[in-house]
Scaffold this motif. Structure first.
Motif, PDB file in Angstrom:
ATOM      1  N   UNK A 248      -8.947 -49.404  40.370  1.00 53.33           N
ATOM      2  CA  UNK A 248      -9.696 -50.614  40.735  1.00 53.33           C
ATOM      3  C   UNK A 248     -10.445 -50.407  42.045  1.00 53.33           C
ATOM      4  N   UNK A 249      -9.730 -49.935  43.064  1.00 50.69           N
ATOM      5  CA  UNK A 249     -10.339 -49.787  44.396  1.00 50.69           C
ATOM      6  C   UNK A 249     -11.477 -48.771  44.352  1.00 50.69           C
ATOM      7  N   UNK A 250     -11.245 -47.609  43.747  1.00 48.49           N
ATOM      8  CA  UNK A 250     -12.283 -46.587  43.704  1.00 48.49           C
ATOM      9  C   UNK A 250     -13.439 -47.003  42.802  1.00 48.49           C
ATOM     10  N   UNK A 251     -13.133 -47.649  41.683  1.00 47.40           N
ATOM     11  CA  UNK A 251     -14.202 -48.085  40.799  1.00 47.40           C
ATOM     12  C   UNK A 251     -15.086 -49.132  41.432  1.00 47.40           C
ATOM     13  N   UNK A 252     -14.480 -50.149  42.048  1.00 45.56           N
ATOM     14  CA  UNK A 252     -15.264 -51.214  42.671  1.00 45.56           C
ATOM     15  C   UNK A 252     -16.033 -50.702  43.884  1.00 45.56           C
ATOM     16  N   UNK A 253     -15.405 -49.828  44.681  1.00 43.53           N
ATOM     17  CA  UNK A 253     -16.093 -49.304  45.859  1.00 43.53           C
ATOM     18  C   UNK A 253     -17.247 -48.383  45.477  1.00 43.53           C
ATOM     19  N   UNK A 254     -17.214 -47.837  44.263  1.00 44.27           N
ATOM     20  CA  UNK A 254     -18.305 -46.996  43.773  1.00 44.27           C
ATOM     21  C   UNK A 254     -19.424 -47.806  43.128  1.00 44.27           C
ATOM     22  N   UNK A 255     -19.264 -49.120  43.086  1.00 47.56           N
ATOM     23  CA  UNK A 255     -20.331 -49.966  42.566  1.00 47.56           C
ATOM     24  C   UNK A 255     -20.212 -50.353  41.116  1.00 47.56           C
ATOM     25  N   UNK A 256     -19.111 -49.975  40.453  1.00 50.97           N
ATOM     26  CA  UNK A 256     -18.909 -50.399  39.068  1.00 50.97           C
ATOM     27  C   UNK A 256     -18.494 -51.864  39.034  1.00 50.97           C
ATOM     28  N   UNK A 257     -18.858 -52.564  37.969  1.00 46.04           N
ATOM     29  CA  UNK A 257     -18.298 -53.895  37.746  1.00 46.04           C
ATOM     30  C   UNK A 257     -16.927 -53.704  37.104  1.00 46.04           C
ATOM     31  N   UNK A 258     -15.897 -54.239  37.753  1.00 47.25           N
ATOM     32  CA  UNK A 258     -14.509 -53.933  37.378  1.00 47.25           C
ATOM     33  C   UNK A 258     -13.738 -55.222  37.132  1.00 47.25           C
ATOM     34  N   UNK A 259     -12.951 -55.230  36.069  1.00 50.80           N
ATOM     35  CA  UNK A 259     -11.943 -56.262  35.836  1.00 50.80           C
ATOM     36  C   UNK A 259     -10.575 -55.604  35.850  1.00 50.80           C
ATOM     37  N   UNK A 260      -9.586 -56.337  36.369  1.00 49.76           N
ATOM     38  CA  UNK A 260      -8.231 -55.781  36.476  1.00 49.76           C
ATOM     39  C   UNK A 260      -7.224 -56.817  36.020  1.00 49.76           C
ATOM     40  N   UNK A 261      -6.290 -56.393  35.178  1.00 44.61           N
ATOM     41  CA  UNK A 261      -5.288 -57.307  34.631  1.00 44.61           C
ATOM     42  C   UNK A 261      -3.914 -56.663  34.701  1.00 44.61           C
ATOM     43  N   UNK A 262      -2.886 -57.501  34.828  1.00 42.43           N
ATOM     44  CA  UNK A 262      -1.508 -57.027  34.921  1.00 42.43           C
ATOM     45  C   UNK A 262      -0.595 -58.030  34.227  1.00 42.43           C
ATOM     46  N   UNK A 263       0.356 -57.508  33.442  1.00 44.61           N
ATOM     47  CA  UNK A 263       1.206 -58.366  32.626  1.00 44.61           C
ATOM     48  C   UNK A 263       2.238 -59.145  33.430  1.00 44.61           C
ATOM     49  N   UNK A 264       2.816 -58.531  34.466  1.00 42.34           N
ATOM     50  CA  UNK A 264       3.915 -59.181  35.180  1.00 42.34           C
ATOM     51  C   UNK A 264       3.659 -59.295  36.667  1.00 42.34           C
TER      52      UNK A 264
END
Length: 559
Positions: A248-264
């Motif tokens: 998430x951190x590297x993807x967003x900092x590289x300018x990608x549009x990122x979604x992040x989800x976690x079950x618990x």
């Protein structure tokens, strides 16, 4: 007790570094984006259970931090000039777990949360001081049993579910046990709740949730759920352990549009670790919970908030992209997907053990579980780093910790530094070649029956809790058969996945799977869910970062 009662209040000492005093220069820095306000005795800066919208620095007078409501309100801290208020929830949009009231006339500096976030992320020295204090304060709240109350039976599956969700998400709370606490029925009568409607969560005053789902509790606590996206995001990261958070951190900092989800809960299995001592750059060690909290704030810095709880149920291709469906019906479409759903510790297969799970048999060793043990002897099963870290952590308060290892050599699966700590600790007893064969107790664990697997000799160990760390099973059922797995359910990647490529996914791709890519082009796997992964936090973070580089190659290399 109220903040106005009795003689002038004395400022609370600061043995933990949780209440540092700002310098005049730091106050001046904050004053540029803040507002000075005169205050009177009894003024409420923020109330327990309500979102705090401002960061306060005491300039003159004293402020009492209070917990509870009405006649049950108690002072838990007192702050004087140049101390700042609040805790981690202020940065994460959560309701305040305590309130703040002026104990005498004075002056405060008020800074908006938005301005504070910019300072925390933009001023390294001031930001680190505030963040570090907030992390310690959160731990103090959790350890002290502050926060919302869960009223229910410790034997109730729903009570245990709520306690686990709160503990894993590091939400301050305490259990008011119907089986042991005389105040439980008093509270239920006050709120007009029948015992059959328990468990209930008391947030503040008369604000009560009756047996809420994890999602409902998360919403009221300011955690973010998954929302349907407009259009297609560049990258969807499913799972928020160290590998997922790094992606998430590297993807967003590289300018990608990122979604992040976690079950618990964000942090994965690492967040249940009391202290990681071999993570590069932290010579004094860092707890898994702190690593997770810092990573969440860092992800937010780049515009991504992890959605919790959001349990993935399906994965399917659509027009060259992928769509992930979640348990609440939400679907998110993405050009690339990173699978970071990790693994869960396997249950111990012992007759009768299930009735103790959640009360005195645990699969994590955090402050929450340690608090339930008190100063009782405990057992730990496992021979890896997680078991060793748990044994050392629990031995801080327990008079005796029995570490039960099926094999005969700790160094086979445990880091050398940790083996040394375990073997040197005066309250840790290592029992090699020993396995649990039975449990003894009525409602609560009273003893373990253990057997030496070489001699067959059995004996009972006097313990009141058991912690189990015996290997992991991957979270891969949601992949819907779309991605190739090995015989144990771990995701195949790179060369391992090459022979399992689905023809319909690769017909327009003139390459073989990249090193972390699965049998589907554009779907990557990182961390414990991947076959062949190294079970270390540092390697998981490295895989998350590497996956983003491979996502770029998939999306933009013209393949």
């Amino acid at each position: 007790m109220t903040a106005q009662a009795g003689p002038r209040l004395v400022e609370t000492p600061d043995p933990y570094g949780a209440f540092p005093r700002l310098t005049d220069e730091q106050v001046d820095t904050l004053a540029v984006v803040g507002e000075r306000r005169r205050t009177g005795s009894g003024d409420v800066l923020y109330a327990q259970g309500e979102p705090a919208s401002e960061f306060f620095v005491v300039l003159e007078g004293t402020v009492a931090v209070v917990e509870g409501f009405g006649d049950e309100q108690e002072i838990v801290r007192v702050h004087g000039p140049r101390r700042f208020l609040g805790e981690l929830g202020l940065l994460e949009g959560q309701p305040a777990f305590v309130g703040a009231v002026l104990a005498e006339d004075g002056e405060v500096l008020a800074v908006s949360v938005a301005a504070l976030r910019r300072l925390v992320l933009g001023d390294p020295a001031l930001g680190e001081q505030i963040l570090r204090a907030y992390l310690i304060r959160r731990s103090l709240l959790i350890g002290g049993g502050s926060g919302f109350r869960v009223v229910g039976s410790c034997y109730s599956p729903d009570t245990r579910r709520l306690l686990e969700f709160a503990a894993r998400n590091r939400l301050p709370h305490r259990l008011v046990d119907l089986e042991k606490d005389t105040q439980a029925e008093v509270l239920l009568r006050r709120f007009g709740v029948d015992i059959g409607d328990t468990p209930v969560v008391v947030l503040r005053g008369t604000d009560v949730l009756r047996n809420p789902s994890n999602a409902e509790l998360a919403r009221r606590m300011g955690l973010r759920r998954a929302d349907a996206q407009r259009g297609v995001v560049d990258l969807l990261v499913v799972g928020a352990g160290p590998a997922g958070l790094a992606a998430v951190v590297y993807g967003a900092s590289d300018g990608l549009s990122v979604s992040s989800v976690e079950a618990l809960a964000a942090g994965g299995q690492a967040a249940t670790t009391s202290l990681i001592e071999n993570y590069l750059g932290f010579p004094s060690g860092i707890s898994g919970a702190e690593l997770a909290e810092r990573s969440l704030i860092q992800a937010d810095k780049f515009g991504v908030r992890v959605a919790v709880p959001a349990c993935a149920r399906t994965l399917r291709p659509r027009d060259g992209d992928y769509v992930v469906g979640f348990d609440d019906g939400v679907e998110i479409a993405a050009r690339a997907v990173v699978i970071a759903t990790g693994a869960h510790y396997r249950r111990l297969e012992v007759p009768g053990i299930a009735e103790f799970e959640g009360t005195s048999v645990h699969y994590a060793a955090t402050l929450h579980e340690a608090r339930t043990c008190g100063s009782s002897p405990v057992g730990v099963v496992g021979g890896g780093n997680s078991a060793g870290q748990a044994a050392v952590f629990l031995a801080q308060d327990s008079p005796r910790v029995y570490l039960l290892v099926r094999g005969g050599d700790l160094t086979r699966n445990m880091s050398r530094y940790l083996v040394d700590q375990v073997e040197r600790h005066p309250r840790v007893t290592v029992l090699t070649h020993n396995e649990v064969r039975g449990v003894v107790g009525n409602a609560m664990l009273e003893a373990l029956v253990v057997e030496n697997n070489r001699t067959g000799e059995r004996r009972e160990l006097d313990v009141r809790a058991l912690f189990v760390f015996i290997g992991a099973s991957p979270h891969t059922a949601w992949l819907s058969g779309l991605v190739a797995l090995d015989e144990d359910g771990f995701v195949l990647t790179g060369a391992d996945a090459d022979g399992s490529r689905a023809d319909d996914g690769w017909q327009h791709v003139s390459r073989r799977p990249l090193v972390l890519e699965t049998s589907r082009p554009g779907v990557f796997a990182v961390g414990d869910v991947r076959r062949g992964s190294v079970k270390r936090v540092a390697s998981a973070v490295g895989e998350g970062a590497m996956a983003v580089r491979l996502v770029h190659e998939h999306l933009f290399a013209g393949i």
